[in-house]
Design an enzyme around this catalytic site. Structure first.
Site, PDB file in Angstrom:
ATOM      1  N   TYR A  23       0.682  -1.281  -0.073  1.00 61.38           N
ATOM      2  CA  TYR A  23       0.217  -0.051   0.036  1.00 61.38           C
ATOM      3  C   TYR A  23       0.822   1.307   0.120  1.00 61.38           C
ATOM      4  O   TYR A  23       0.245   2.600  -0.054  1.00 61.38           O
ATOM      5  CB  TYR A  23      -1.095  -0.100   1.021  1.00 61.38           C
ATOM      6  CG  TYR A  23      -1.975  -1.206   1.161  1.00 61.38           C
ATOM      7  CD1 TYR A  23      -2.886  -1.249   0.140  1.00 61.38           C
ATOM      8  CD2 TYR A  23      -1.797  -2.098   1.979  1.00 61.38           C
ATOM      9  CE1 TYR A  23      -3.741  -2.294   0.175  1.00 61.38           C
ATOM     10  CE2 TYR A  23      -2.758  -3.336   2.059  1.00 61.38           C
ATOM     11  CZ  TYR A  23      -3.671  -3.432   1.040  1.00 61.38           C
ATOM     12  OH  TYR A  23      -4.507  -4.425   0.961  1.00 61.38           O
ATOM     13  N   HIS A  80     -15.245  -6.972   0.089  1.00 66.77           N
ATOM     14  CA  HIS A  80     -15.527  -8.377  -0.576  1.00 66.77           C
ATOM     15  C   HIS A  80     -16.383  -9.219   0.411  1.00 66.77           C
ATOM     16  O   HIS A  80     -16.381 -10.474   0.201  1.00 66.77           O
ATOM     17  CB  HIS A  80     -14.163  -9.186  -0.345  1.00 66.77           C
ATOM     18  CG  HIS A  80     -12.993  -8.196  -1.013  1.00 66.77           C
ATOM     19  ND1 HIS A  80     -12.949  -7.823  -2.410  1.00 66.77           N
ATOM     20  CD2 HIS A  80     -11.929  -7.684  -0.423  1.00 66.77           C
ATOM     21  CE1 HIS A  80     -11.892  -6.767  -2.684  1.00 66.77           C
ATOM     22  NE2 HIS A  80     -11.212  -6.719  -1.422  1.00 66.77           N
ATOM     23  N   HIS A 100      -9.844   1.825  -4.920  1.00 63.85           N
ATOM     24  CA  HIS A 100      -9.003   0.871  -4.105  1.00 63.85           C
ATOM     25  C   HIS A 100      -7.518   1.475  -4.608  1.00 63.85           C
ATOM     26  O   HIS A 100      -7.158   1.911  -5.603  1.00 63.85           O
ATOM     27  CB  HIS A 100      -9.113  -0.471  -4.689  1.00 63.85           C
ATOM     28  CG  HIS A 100     -10.484  -1.005  -4.224  1.00 63.85           C
ATOM     29  ND1 HIS A 100     -10.888  -1.333  -2.938  1.00 63.85           N
ATOM     30  CD2 HIS A 100     -11.492  -1.212  -5.051  1.00 63.85           C
ATOM     31  CE1 HIS A 100     -11.977  -1.914  -2.944  1.00 63.85           C
ATOM     32  NE2 HIS A 100     -12.707  -1.637  -4.172  1.00 63.85           N
ATOM     33  N   SER A 102      -4.695  -0.407  -4.340  1.00 57.57           N
ATOM     34  CA  SER A 102      -4.147  -1.553  -5.011  1.00 57.57           C
ATOM     35  C   SER A 102      -4.983  -2.078  -6.147  1.00 57.57           C
ATOM     36  O   SER A 102      -6.349  -1.917  -6.376  1.00 57.57           O
ATOM     37  CB  SER A 102      -3.702  -2.847  -4.255  1.00 57.57           C
ATOM     38  OG  SER A 102      -4.799  -3.406  -3.480  1.00 57.57           O
ATOM     39  N   ARG A 111     -10.195 -11.195  -3.455  1.00 57.08           N
ATOM     40  CA  ARG A 111     -10.250  -9.861  -3.628  1.00 57.08           C
ATOM     41  C   ARG A 111     -10.839  -9.340  -5.148  1.00 57.08           C
ATOM     42  O   ARG A 111     -11.087  -8.298  -5.192  1.00 57.08           O
ATOM     43  CB  ARG A 111      -8.843  -9.094  -3.507  1.00 57.08           C
ATOM     44  CG  ARG A 111      -8.392  -9.264  -2.228  1.00 57.08           C
ATOM     45  CD  ARG A 111      -7.114  -8.461  -2.205  1.00 57.08           C
ATOM     46  NE  ARG A 111      -6.263  -8.771  -0.901  1.00 57.08           N
ATOM     47  CZ  ARG A 111      -6.396  -8.618   0.374  1.00 57.08           C
ATOM     48  NH1 ARG A 111      -7.355  -7.819   0.790  1.00 57.08           N
ATOM     49  NH2 ARG A 111      -5.646  -9.196   1.314  1.00 57.08           N
TER      50      ARG A 111
HETATM   51  O1  CA2 Z   1      -6.521  -1.568  -2.341  1.00 58.52           O
HETATM   52  C1  CA2 Z   1      -7.179  -1.200  -1.522  1.00 58.52           C
HETATM   53  O2  CA2 Z   1      -7.669  -0.048  -1.349  1.00 58.52           O
HETATM   54  C2  CA2 Z   1      -8.176  -2.147  -0.420  1.00 58.52           C
HETATM   55  O3  CA2 Z   1      -9.242  -1.733  -0.471  1.00 58.52           O
HETATM   56  C3  CA2 Z   1      -7.259  -2.017   0.723  1.00 58.52           C
HETATM   57  C4  CA2 Z   1      -7.783  -3.184   1.668  1.00 58.52           C
HETATM   58  C5  CA2 Z   1      -8.000  -4.564   0.902  1.00 58.52           C
HETATM   59  O4  CA2 Z   1      -8.632  -5.447   1.590  1.00 58.52           O
HETATM   60  C6  CA2 Z   1      -8.951  -4.456  -0.271  1.00 58.52           C
HETATM   61  O5  CA2 Z   1      -8.682  -5.822  -0.838  1.00 58.52           O
HETATM   62  C7  CA2 Z   1      -8.134  -3.487  -1.107  1.00 58.52           C
HETATM   63  C8  CA2 Z   1      -6.954  -3.453   2.741  1.00 58.52           C
HETATM   64  C9  CA2 Z   1      -6.955  -1.790   3.597  1.00 58.52           C
HETATM   65  C10 CA2 Z   1      -5.790  -2.194   4.813  1.00 58.52           C
HETATM   66  O6  CA2 Z   1      -4.970  -1.599   4.765  1.00 58.52           O
HETATM   67  C11 CA2 Z   1      -3.827  -1.737   5.645  1.00 58.52           C
HETATM   68  C12 CA2 Z   1      -2.828  -0.716   5.357  1.00 58.52           C
HETATM   69  C13 CA2 Z   1      -1.653  -0.991   6.266  1.00 58.52           C
HETATM   70  C14 CA2 Z   1      -1.520  -2.118   6.964  1.00 58.52           C
HETATM   71  C15 CA2 Z   1      -2.749  -3.099   7.032  1.00 58.52           C
HETATM   72  C16 CA2 Z   1      -3.628  -2.957   6.324  1.00 58.52           C
END
Ligand code: CA2
Length: 147
Positions: A23, A80, A100, A102, A111
């Protein structure tokens, strides 16, 4: 002035602190600042909201309907899993844009399905933090084209 609500879902408060390989190094505070700067440039009012709780996100969506012209939302993990979040967006009369950080389609299979996409105007994924800024631009274009 048009009003846009940006909603960050669960765990996004951890941005820049963990999982920087996926991220990036940018924190949620940095993203919110970039959104505020772009809002100024586009002459719209942006409010940001983050919660790790499904019910709090749903309540915020319900409240937004009376005050805001559009929602930009990163539903994070709830993308999801959450029929309830999808129903909340479907229940309000303002457009939502799903973003999103990613490219979820390059990642694990779980995902690759979004409960949110079918009730969003569209989805922006894979552009890092810029996904939010593109989402805000899309929201502004949308609300201006409707007036
Ligand atoms: O890519 C994205 O923005 C997501 O929405 C991010 C979510 C993930 O579950 C989706 O599949 C895609 C996760 C957000 C959590 O972000 C973190 C950041 C740092 C440390 C842990 C989690």
């Amino acid at each position: 002035m048009k009003k846009i609500l940006v909603i960050h879902g669960p765990n996004l408060n951890m941005l820049g602190k963990r999982e920087t390989g996926i991220y990036g190094e940018t924190t949620l505070t940095d993203i919110n600042e970039a959104l505020k700067n772009l809002a100024k440039e586009l002459a719209v009012d942006v409010t940001v909201f983050q919660s790790n709780t499904e019910g709090a996100l749903i309540d915020r969506i319900h409240e937004a309907a009376v005050e805001y012209d559009a929602i930009v939302i990163n539903p994070a993990g709830y993308t999801h899993t959450s029929v309830a979040l999808r129903d909340a967006l479907a229940a309000v009369d303002i457009p939502a844009i799903e973003v999103h950080i990613s490219n979820v389609y390059k990642r694990e299979e779980f995902r690759q399905h979004s409960y949110i996409s079918a009730v969003a105007v569209g989805q922006i994924a894979g552009f890092g933090v810029n996904s939010y800024l593109l989402g805000l631009r899309a929201a502004v274009d949308l609300v201006r084209s409707k007036q």
